[in-house]
Scaffold this motif. Sequence first.
Motif, PDB file in Angstrom:
ATOM      1  N   GLU A  18      -4.746   3.898  -8.958  1.00 10.05           N
ATOM      2  CA  GLU A  18      -5.819   4.129  -7.985  1.00 10.05           C
ATOM      3  C   GLU A  18      -6.646   2.862  -7.780  1.00 10.05           C
ATOM      4  O   GLU A  18      -7.011   2.527  -6.644  1.00 10.05           O
ATOM      5  CB  GLU A  18      -6.717   5.271  -8.448  1.00 10.05           C
ATOM      6  N   VAL A  19      -6.928   2.156  -8.875  1.00 11.13           N
ATOM      7  CA  VAL A  19      -7.681   0.901  -8.768  1.00 11.13           C
ATOM      8  C   VAL A  19      -6.872  -0.116  -7.960  1.00 11.13           C
ATOM      9  O   VAL A  19      -7.412  -0.797  -7.072  1.00 11.13           O
ATOM     10  CB  VAL A  19      -8.012   0.357 -10.181  1.00 11.13           C
ATOM     11  N   GLU A  20      -5.573  -0.215  -8.256  1.00 13.33           N
ATOM     12  CA  GLU A  20      -4.709  -1.151  -7.518  1.00 13.33           C
ATOM     13  C   GLU A  20      -4.665  -0.791  -6.041  1.00 13.33           C
ATOM     14  O   GLU A  20      -4.771  -1.665  -5.174  1.00 13.33           O
ATOM     15  CB  GLU A  20      -3.298  -1.127  -8.103  1.00 13.33           C
ATOM     16  N   LEU A  21      -4.546   0.493  -5.741  1.00 19.98           N
ATOM     17  CA  LEU A  21      -4.498   0.933  -4.352  1.00 19.98           C
ATOM     18  C   LEU A  21      -5.811   0.629  -3.631  1.00 19.98           C
ATOM     19  O   LEU A  21      -5.808   0.172  -2.488  1.00 19.98           O
ATOM     20  CB  LEU A  21      -4.182   2.429  -4.290  1.00 19.98           C
TER      21      LEU A  21
ATOM     22  N   VAL B 188       0.842  -1.198   0.000  1.00 19.43           N
ATOM     23  CA  VAL B 188       0.000   0.000   0.000  1.00 19.43           C
ATOM     24  C   VAL B 188       0.881   1.253   0.000  1.00 19.43           C
ATOM     25  O   VAL B 188       0.611   2.211  -0.734  1.00 19.43           O
ATOM     26  CB  VAL B 188      -0.972  -0.002   1.206  1.00 19.43           C
ATOM     27  N   ALA B 189       1.947   1.229   0.785  1.00 15.88           N
ATOM     28  CA  ALA B 189       2.854   2.379   0.826  1.00 15.88           C
ATOM     29  C   ALA B 189       3.508   2.600  -0.539  1.00 15.88           C
ATOM     30  O   ALA B 189       3.613   3.741  -1.010  1.00 15.88           O
ATOM     31  CB  ALA B 189       3.908   2.183   1.900  1.00 15.88           C
ATOM     32  N   ASP B 190       3.947   1.513  -1.189  1.00 15.00           N
ATOM     33  CA  ASP B 190       4.556   1.632  -2.519  1.00 15.00           C
ATOM     34  C   ASP B 190       3.551   2.158  -3.541  1.00 15.00           C
ATOM     35  O   ASP B 190       3.881   3.027  -4.350  1.00 15.00           O
ATOM     36  CB  ASP B 190       5.100   0.276  -2.983  1.00 15.00           C
TER      37      ASP B 190
ATOM     38  N   LEU C  86      -0.337   9.161 -18.646  1.00 18.20           N
ATOM     39  CA  LEU C  86      -0.206   9.299 -17.194  1.00 18.20           C
ATOM     40  C   LEU C  86      -1.564   9.209 -16.503  1.00 18.20           C
ATOM     41  O   LEU C  86      -1.674   8.632 -15.416  1.00 18.20           O
ATOM     42  CB  LEU C  86       0.464  10.626 -16.841  1.00 18.20           C
ATOM     43  N   GLU C  87      -2.586   9.755 -17.099  1.00 16.59           N
ATOM     44  CA  GLU C  87      -3.931   9.654 -16.521  1.00 16.59           C
ATOM     45  C   GLU C  87      -4.382   8.199 -16.458  1.00 16.59           C
ATOM     46  O   GLU C  87      -4.970   7.765 -15.457  1.00 16.59           O
ATOM     47  CB  GLU C  87      -4.922  10.486 -17.338  1.00 16.59           C
ATOM     48  N   THR C  88      -4.086   7.452 -17.523  1.00 13.44           N
ATOM     49  CA  THR C  88      -4.443   6.028 -17.531  1.00 13.44           C
ATOM     50  C   THR C  88      -3.665   5.283 -16.460  1.00 13.44           C
ATOM     51  O   THR C  88      -4.234   4.471 -15.716  1.00 13.44           O
ATOM     52  CB  THR C  88      -4.160   5.419 -18.920  1.00 13.44           C
TER      53      THR C  88
END
Length: 144
Positions: A81-84, A23-25, A73-75
Amino acid sequence: MRTPYDAALRALDRDMDALKALVADATARLDGMQTLHEALTSQIARETELSAVEWQLQADAYLARARDERRRLETLRHDAEVELTMLRRKAAQQYASMRAVGNAADAFRAEAERALQNAEQAMLDDLTAARFVRRARDLRRARA
């Protein structure tokens, strides 16, 4: 007091530490992408202003590449964001598992403590009953 749940708790704790690192990465990557995106947006704005002021400066090719990079970069940011979000959900589930196993370990300890206290009470009851029987026997002998 050791419980049968201790090994599971240690394994879950190690998994949680690994998830925290992930999560930090992911958060650091997302912040980096956000910084790059903002820098690129401001660079595009500066180049657009410069090309508007200086008519001889041809910035169309640069601006097209920069806009493509910004979309890329937006993609990437959206994917991060989805991964996080997924990692945070997994961490929440992991925490819930740790709580459940921890509660089971606490219940095991409480039951073991209760069993120990019951055994001690039974031993005291037996000692008291044996003392009562001896005194009663001694009183009967003394009367006889």
